[in-house]
Structures are given as C-alpha cells and as structure tokens.
Design a protein around this motif. Structure first.
Motif, short mmCIF file in Angstrom:
data_model
loop_
_atom_site.label_atom_id
_atom_site.label_comp_id
_atom_site.label_asym_id
_atom_site.label_seq_id
_atom_site.Cartn_x
_atom_site.Cartn_y
_atom_site.Cartn_z
N SER A 519 -37.42 -16.20 -51.71
CA SER A 519 -38.24 -15.88 -50.55
C SER A 519 -39.06 -17.09 -50.11
CB SER A 519 -39.18 -14.72 -50.87
OG SER A 519 -40.05 -14.47 -49.76
N ARG A 520 -39.22 -17.20 -48.78
CA ARG A 520 -40.05 -18.27 -48.22
C ARG A 520 -41.42 -17.75 -47.78
NH1 ARG A 520 -37.68 -23.43 -48.93
NH2 ARG A 520 -35.48 -23.02 -49.28
N LEU A 521 -41.72 -16.49 -48.06
CA LEU A 521 -43.06 -15.96 -47.81
C LEU A 521 -43.94 -16.28 -49.02
CD1 LEU A 521 -42.53 -12.41 -46.24
CD2 LEU A 521 -43.40 -14.46 -45.12
N GLN A 665 -41.14 -1.78 -57.26
CA GLN A 665 -40.64 -2.82 -56.38
C GLN A 665 -41.64 -2.97 -55.24
OE1 GLN A 665 -37.51 -3.96 -57.49
NE2 GLN A 665 -37.73 -5.77 -56.21
N LEU A 666 -42.31 -4.11 -55.14
CA LEU A 666 -43.22 -4.39 -54.04
C LEU A 666 -42.46 -5.20 -53.00
CD1 LEU A 666 -45.30 -3.51 -56.20
CD2 LEU A 666 -46.88 -5.15 -55.18
N ILE A 667 -42.38 -4.65 -51.78
CA ILE A 667 -41.57 -5.26 -50.73
C ILE A 667 -42.47 -5.62 -49.55
CG2 ILE A 667 -39.55 -4.97 -49.24
CD1 ILE A 667 -38.53 -2.87 -51.23
N PHE A 668 -42.29 -6.84 -49.05
CA PHE A 668 -43.11 -7.36 -47.96
C PHE A 668 -42.18 -7.81 -46.83
CE2 PHE A 668 -45.15 -8.14 -51.98
CZ PHE A 668 -46.48 -7.80 -51.79
N THR A 669 -42.62 -7.60 -45.58
CA THR A 669 -41.90 -8.16 -44.43
C THR A 669 -42.92 -8.67 -43.42
OG1 THR A 669 -41.80 -6.15 -43.07
CG2 THR A 669 -40.05 -6.45 -44.70
N HIS A 711 -33.96 -5.66 -42.37
CA HIS A 711 -32.92 -6.13 -41.44
C HIS A 711 -33.53 -6.38 -40.06
CE1 HIS A 711 -28.99 -6.05 -39.28
NE2 HIS A 711 -29.64 -5.29 -38.41
N ASN A 712 -34.34 -5.43 -39.59
CA ASN A 712 -34.94 -5.56 -38.26
C ASN A 712 -35.89 -6.76 -38.18
OD1 ASN A 712 -33.55 -3.29 -37.44
ND2 ASN A 712 -35.29 -1.90 -37.75
N ALA A 713 -36.46 -7.15 -39.32
CA ALA A 713 -37.38 -8.29 -39.33
C ALA A 713 -36.65 -9.63 -39.24
CB ALA A 713 -38.23 -8.26 -40.60
N SER A 714 -35.33 -9.62 -39.38
CA SER A 714 -34.56 -10.86 -39.36
C SER A 714 -34.22 -11.25 -37.93
CB SER A 714 -33.26 -10.69 -40.15
OG SER A 714 -32.42 -11.81 -39.96
N PRO A 715 -34.58 -12.46 -37.51
CA PRO A 715 -34.24 -12.89 -36.15
C PRO A 715 -32.76 -13.18 -35.97
CG PRO A 715 -35.27 -14.68 -37.36
CD PRO A 715 -35.35 -13.47 -38.24
N LEU A 716 -32.02 -13.29 -37.08
CA LEU A 716 -30.61 -13.65 -36.99
C LEU A 716 -29.70 -12.47 -36.65
CD1 LEU A 716 -30.24 -16.07 -40.02
CD2 LEU A 716 -30.02 -16.65 -37.61
N VAL A 732 -34.61 -14.83 -45.70
CA VAL A 732 -35.61 -15.13 -46.73
C VAL A 732 -36.95 -15.57 -46.13
CG1 VAL A 732 -33.89 -15.76 -48.46
CG2 VAL A 732 -34.84 -17.54 -46.98
N ASN A 733 -36.96 -15.99 -44.87
CA ASN A 733 -38.21 -16.38 -44.22
C ASN A 733 -39.05 -15.18 -43.82
OD1 ASN A 733 -37.91 -19.37 -44.00
ND2 ASN A 733 -36.08 -18.80 -42.87
N ASN A 734 -38.46 -14.00 -43.85
CA ASN A 734 -39.14 -12.83 -43.31
C ASN A 734 -39.29 -11.68 -44.29
OD1 ASN A 734 -37.50 -14.20 -40.88
ND2 ASN A 734 -39.38 -13.30 -40.08
#
Length: 745
Positions: A519-521, A665-669, A711-716, A732-734
């Motif tokens: 992850s890049r966060l 599982q702690l998940i961040f977006t 998935h929705n958080a991904s700009p790609l 991984v940036n999001n």
C-alpha cells in the motif's frame, strides 16, 4: 575448526562412502565450488528432500529450496556460485555433513554470512549414551542406513547441527529448519513433516563418532536458528498452493522477507510469519531453536550450556535479526523480481514470491507492477510463482535488467471467488458422494479431494466419534460450531453449515485485500489494551512503501553499534499476542498521508463468527419519532489520529469469552464506503446488539460491497473497462488493508 581439520574430516567421510574428493565435486551442485577470495562473502547450504526410500514422499521440500535460493540471490545479494543445494538422493547424511564442513566451514571467514536451510522429515531417536531420553534428529535421504537391520538409522542429530553451526568462525550464522519431530495423532489435513520412529531404533555409529569429535571443538558463535514450530508437539506442515507445494513456514518466512522493509526486532518479523501461517490453516508457531531448552544440554560444559540456551544477539543483523543481510539495492520491499527478459526486450519473466500466499492464487491477468526505474509491467500469464508480463508504460529509455525488483501497483481479482472444501480421504466413497452433493447445493462453493488441489477448509470425521462429521482448518483444527449430531447423515451436517460457509467465504474475500507491504497510503495502526495507568500495546502494523525514502529506511536499520531489544528469557516462542478475557480494547489509527482516509473493520471473533465495527450515530433532530441509530462514515483527516471505539461506558469494547483466536481486518480507502455502509444497514439488529464491535449478520454481502468500494476508489477502473466488468481493480495508491490476530485467554 581449522582448514586442515575440515579437510581431514571430509576425507574421512568420503572414505566411508568409498568415493574420492573429485567424485564428490562432480556429484555436488554445480554452484558448489565458491570463489576462494579473501573478501567477505555470503555462503549458503540449502537442503531439500521429497523422496525417501520406503517412506511416504513429501511434496514441498524442493520448492522450499527454490524459495530460499531466489530470495538469497535477488533480495539479499548472494552469488549463485556461493549457494550449494543438495536435493533428493544427494542429501545423504554423509554428503550433508561433508558439504557443511567444506562449503561453509572451510570457506567462511570473519565478517562473512552463512545461511543453512533444511526441509524434510524430522524424527526422534534414542542414544545408547542416554537411553532414558529421545533426541531430535533430521532425516537425510539415506536415513534407513541398513536394509537388513531396520533398527539402525542414519540420522543427523539436532545437537550435531547446532554444534556445526557454532563451530563456524563467524558471527552471522542463520539456520532455518522446516521440519518437526512428533507425529500428530491422528494426522488430519495438511501433510506433516514428522516421521514416527520406533523406540528400538539406534543411531548409526558414524554419527555418534562425528558428534563426539564436534564436542571437542571450540564454540565460536551463537547462531540464529529458526524452527518451524515452538511446541515439541506441534507439527511442521506443508501446503498445496497454486500449482506448487511448499513448507508453510518457509513460504511464510520468505514471503515476509520479500515484501517488507526489515523489522528492527525479530519478534515483529515472526509475528508476521505466524499471522500468515494462521491464514494458511496452521496453528504452528515459529521459534528460535537456540533459545529453547535442549535435553542434551545437561551433558555439556557450563559454557556450552549457557551459549546454547541463551537468546542470540540481534545486534548488527539485518532483516529483523534474522541474519539475512540485505543487498544495498534491496532495502525497499518487493512482490517479486525480474528473472529473465525475452528477445523482444518488452516481455519479462517474474518470480512473485512476495505476494501474500492467499492472494497469489487469485492474482489476475492485467495486474500491474512497477520497477524502480518507473517502467510499468502488465501481467499476461501466471503459473504458480512464475509469471510473464509486458512493459505498459516507459518513462525514458528502456532499462530492463534481470534482478530488478518489482512492486505491486494494481491488483486485479476475479469477482467469482469460491470457497473450496477438501473432502478428507478418510471418508468412505458414499460419504464423499453425499458431501459433494450437499455442498453443490450452495452457491459459490466447490469441493476437491484433499491433497489434490488447493482448498480453504477440510470436511471430515471427528476422530473420537467416526459417525460424527465436522469442518476443519487445513491444519486439522475443528472449526467451532460446525459439527452435526452423532450418527447424522452427511447431507444433513452439510446443510447445517450454510451460515458458517457464508461467513468463511466472506472472510476469504476480505483477506484478499491485505496489502500492508504494497500500500502507498501512509498509515500506522496500534491495537491497545486500555488500563488505568497507560495503554498496553498488543500489536502494531504500518504501511512501509509510502513517504519513506530508501535513505531514511537505511537510517532506521540496526547497526553494529545500535543494540536492539532482546527477547525476554523464557519466552522464545513468540506466541500470538495474548488478550485476557475482560480486557478493554481500542485501536489507535494515525493517518500519516496527505489525504483523508475512510475506515471499516471486519473480522472473525473468538466464536469464529463474523463481526464488524459499527459507528452508530443517533439523529439529533428534536421531536422526531424516528430515533433509530444510523451508521456514519469514519473518516480520518491528514495528519490526525483517531482512537476507536470511544472509551465512554456506552461504546467501550470489552473482550468476552471463549478462549480462542480473533482476527480483524482494518481496511482503508480514499473514497467513502458507501456500498459497505448500505449493506450493513440492511441487516436487522436488535437494540441489545448495537455495540461498537457487533455481530455481522450479512457478512458475504458486506464483503462483496467492501471489494466494490475499494474498486470504486481506483481511478484506473475507467481505463480497464473490459477487465472491470469481471474483476475487481484495486490501486495500491488508494487502499490499505491491515490484518490483526490475537489470542483470547
């Protein structure tokens, strides 16, 4: 030992074999003869044995050797010519000991690094000098020395190996032993690397003579010896993965060393490894063997006893004190490496041993990885740990080279992931037919024969009551609340499993999001026990590939003059973090990124039922008839720290029984969890269940919504429309997903 002593000993061993030294060199691995230069080197001896005469074959030991070899060469800068591998029939007792003496002992000089690895069977044997105790031993390829006299065994005593390691005239010595010594009874699930030995078995005289010679040698170092298990009764297991088998410990250890920036404490490293082992279905706990009490210590001198029974110093050892010194260009973690480049200059072959094991099976075509030179690679095919990729984006000149590390950029996962149940081979044919039919009635479920294909759980009989069926982990642990009635038909038991299967599939889906290494966060999360004095840290996780530069990471690594916290004496096993029943708990989240992040928590509690964190909010409008609590987004601004649940009496989180394991599982977006909160809101909860950490009634729907929100958080996703229709695209940036496991007692 001096060079002359080593050479003399090799001559003695080869004479026993009836071969010359020249014959030995031709029989050994072609990388055997390292360059005899005076500079510091990194030497390795890797042993792996699948095939044993008259003993059931193992499956993953050769893969273990490959995993270690690729790791040492591409991650830690070993030269291929300095790595000697002995596999199958090459790995006899005589050859292993001769290789140790010649390849390691004769060549190692002060300042060098040595790594020894063994994957194969372990067993127990009595010594005539100490008939009242059984000794741990490694089983070489020729373990059955005398076909006429079955009582003579040609094993390598664990004591022999430890003394060999300690006789090396260097300070940086690491051994990895992926084996165990006690056969579980009964063996259920994953294959065990322990061989049952007869109490009448006697050790070969040559091994006893060799041991006596070693006891006269001076002990020159205190090696780091990593064992696959901490409890003598635990079993080292090997698993079946996507196209290959491997030792669970070796795979988990090497995967950690690929993916993560080195930890400064060995406890941190082995905590990650044990967490990974748990996800792979095994309860085995890795340990520092040299910290454990050894039965034979009573016969040693006080100096030897103290040296062998004390924790090894971690000072100056890279990779969390594991003794694997990183190559200068390998400080940053990676998911894999470029191993070959095709003639077109754009197609590369990859080794992907750094991906989390639970993710590898589903790592899809069109996933993207990046190089340090900023080229972007698109995955085109994958078989097991190897893959092919093509350059998608080039910034500047094409600078592809073999040995370049690759890091995950975009993870592509299929939307149609199933839960796979292995049917135990101990079931009768009609029982397997009925079980197959029963599981086929559920959506997104599939069955396989145990040991033939990868699986998530095992369906079989309870050993105490053969007419009693249940669901087990791959390591043979019974899953709570999954047994039918005694004498109940197989189909009825399977039907009872419906809610549990849905929960287990949901857990499988959210585990596929784990990406702490890639992850890049920039996030740091601490699990704490609240006390009246100060919070007690249970586990801490943080992402590692964010704003940290290679220079800053190098500064944070231990140096020979920066002492590190040692493992407390008497605690060599690094158990899963312990949380007593009745503890008040909370998470502390530090958002170190430059963007706001949204948070959700899901997991399995100590009843193996699904749970979630519910941020309840009561409407504030006066005179309203609808006072039903609503769910709100949890958002953390850049640079802020959030603790949750709140510590007031109404929302505190208190751990209840039974004694078992919890997994969160702690998940961040970077985008809201709109779909996830909508799915949470559809479940009907009673007022009594409205707490901060509460049951998750519709776990599968929530897990699917989670993946869709990431998935929705991904700009790609708009650039990959064809892929997006049938896959989740995770950037991984999001997003970041961190795993926390602890034991409730």
């Amino acid at each position: 030992m001096k060079r002359r002593t080593f050479l003399h000993r090799i001559g003695s061993i080869l004479a026993v074999l009836g071969v010359t030294e020249a014959d030995w060199l031709t029989l050994g691995n072609r990388y055997y003869y390292a360059l005899a230069e005076p500079n510091q080197r990194k030497l390795a001896l890797l042993i792996g044995i699948n095939q044993y005469p008259q003993i059931p074959a193992l499956s993953g030991c050769l893969t273990d050797v490959e995993l270690q070899k690729e790791l040492l060469i591409y991650r830690f800068g070993f030269q291929a010519s300095d790595i000697l591998t002995l596999t199958e029939e090459q790995a006899s007792r005589e050859f292993i000991e001769a290789a140790f003496l010649d390849h390691l002992g004769k060549q190692a000089r002060s300042g060098d690094v040595v790594v020894f690895h063994f994957s194969g069977y372990g067993s127990r044997v009595k010594l005539e000098t100490s008939p009242e105790t059984m000794q741990n031993a490694l089983v070489p390829a020729n373990g059955s020395k005398d076909s006429q006299n079955k009582q003579i065994v040609n094993y390598i005593l664990e004591e022999t190996l430890l003394l060999l390691l300690r006789s090396l005239p260097i300070n940086r010595v690491t051994a990895v032993l992926d084996t165990s010594y006690y056969v579980p009874s009964p063996i259920l699930g994953l294959k065990s690397r322990a061989l049952q030995e007869s109490v009448e078995a006697k050790l070969a005289a040559e091994e006893l003579d060799f041991l006596q010679q070693l006891k006269t040698q001076e002990l020159l170092n205190n090696p780091v010896v990593l064992a696959a298990t901490s409890n003598p009764k635990q079993s080292a297991r090997e698993g079946l993965f996507s196209g290959f088998s491997a030792g669970l410990f070796t795979y988990a250890l090497t995967q950690y060393l690929w993916e993560f920036t080195p930890a400064t404490r060995i406890q941190v490293a082995l905590s990650h490894v044990e967490n990974s082992l748990s996800k792979l279905g095994s309860k085995q706990q890795p340990a520092l063997l040299s910290s454990q009490k050894n039965p034979y210590l009573e016969n040693l001198s006080p100096l030897r006893r103290e040296a062998l029974n004390s924790p090894p110093s971690l000072v100056g050892k890279g990779a969390g004190g594991l003794g694997f010194p990183l190559a200068p260009d390998s400080i940053i973690g990676a998911e894999g490496v470029v191993t070959a480049i095709e003639e077109d200059g754009k197609t590369v072959h990859l080794w992907l041993a750094g991906l989390p094991p639970q993710v590898l099976l589903y790592y899809g075509v069109n996933s993207r990885l990046t190089l340090a030179t900023r080229e972007e690679l698109v995955l085109r095919s994958r078989t097991g740990l190897t893959a092919k990729a093509q350059i998608a984006k080039i910034e500047g000149a094409n600078s592809l080279q073999v040995g370049q590390l690759v890091q995950e950029a975009v993870r592509v996962l299929p939307r149609n992931v199933n839960l796979t149940i292995a049917l135990d081979t101990g079931l009768e044919r009609i029982e397997r037919v009925d079980a197959t039919s029963g599981f086929a009635a559920f959506a997104r479920m599939s069955t396989v024969v145990a040991g033939e294909q990868p699986a998530d759980y095992l369906f079989g009989k309870l050993q105490q009551t053969p007419s009693h069926y249940g669901l087990f982990s791959l390591g043979g642990e019974l899953i709570p609340n999954t047994t039918g009635e005694v004498g109940e038909a197989v189909k009825l038991t399977v039907q009872r499993l419906a809610p549990k299967l849905s929960t287990l599939l949901a857990a499988k889906l959210w585990r596929l999001t784990e990406n702490q290494g890639s992850s890049r966060l920039a996030l740091k999360v601490t699990l704490e026990i609240i006390s009246d004095v100060s919070p007690h840290v249970v586990i801490q996780r943080e992402t590692v590939r964010t704003f940290k530069t290679e220079t800053s990471i190098k500064k944070s690594l231990p140096t020979p003059h920066s002492p590190l916290p040692l493992i407390p004496r008497g605690d060599p096993t690094f158990p899963t973090p312990i949380v007593p029943i009745g503890s008040r708990m909370r998470y502390r989240v530090e958002n170190q990124s430059d963007r706001p992040v949204y948070l959700i928590l899901v997991g399995l509690n100590n009843n193996h039922t699904a749970i979630a964190f519910y941020p309840w909010e009561t409407p504030q409008e006066p005179n309203t008839a609808d006072t039903k609590p609503l769910l709100k987004e949890v958002v953390i601004a850049p640079g802020e720290t959030l603790t949750f649940p709140q510590t007031n009496a109404a929302s505190q989180w208190v751990i209840s029984g039974p004694a078992s394991e919890c997994e969160h599982q702690l998940i961040f977006t970077t985008a809201p969890f709109s779909g996830t909160l909508a799915a949470l809101n559809t479940a009907k909860y009673s007022t009594a269940e409205e707490g901060p950490i509460s049951p998750l009634l519709n776990s599968l729907e929530v897990a699917q919504a989670l993946l869709q929100d990431i998935h929705n958080a991904s700009p790609l996703k708009t650039e990959m429309n064809g892929t997006a229709a049938e896959s989740y695209i995770l950037d991984v940036n999001n997003w970041a997903s961190l795993s926390f496991s602890f034991q409730v007692v």
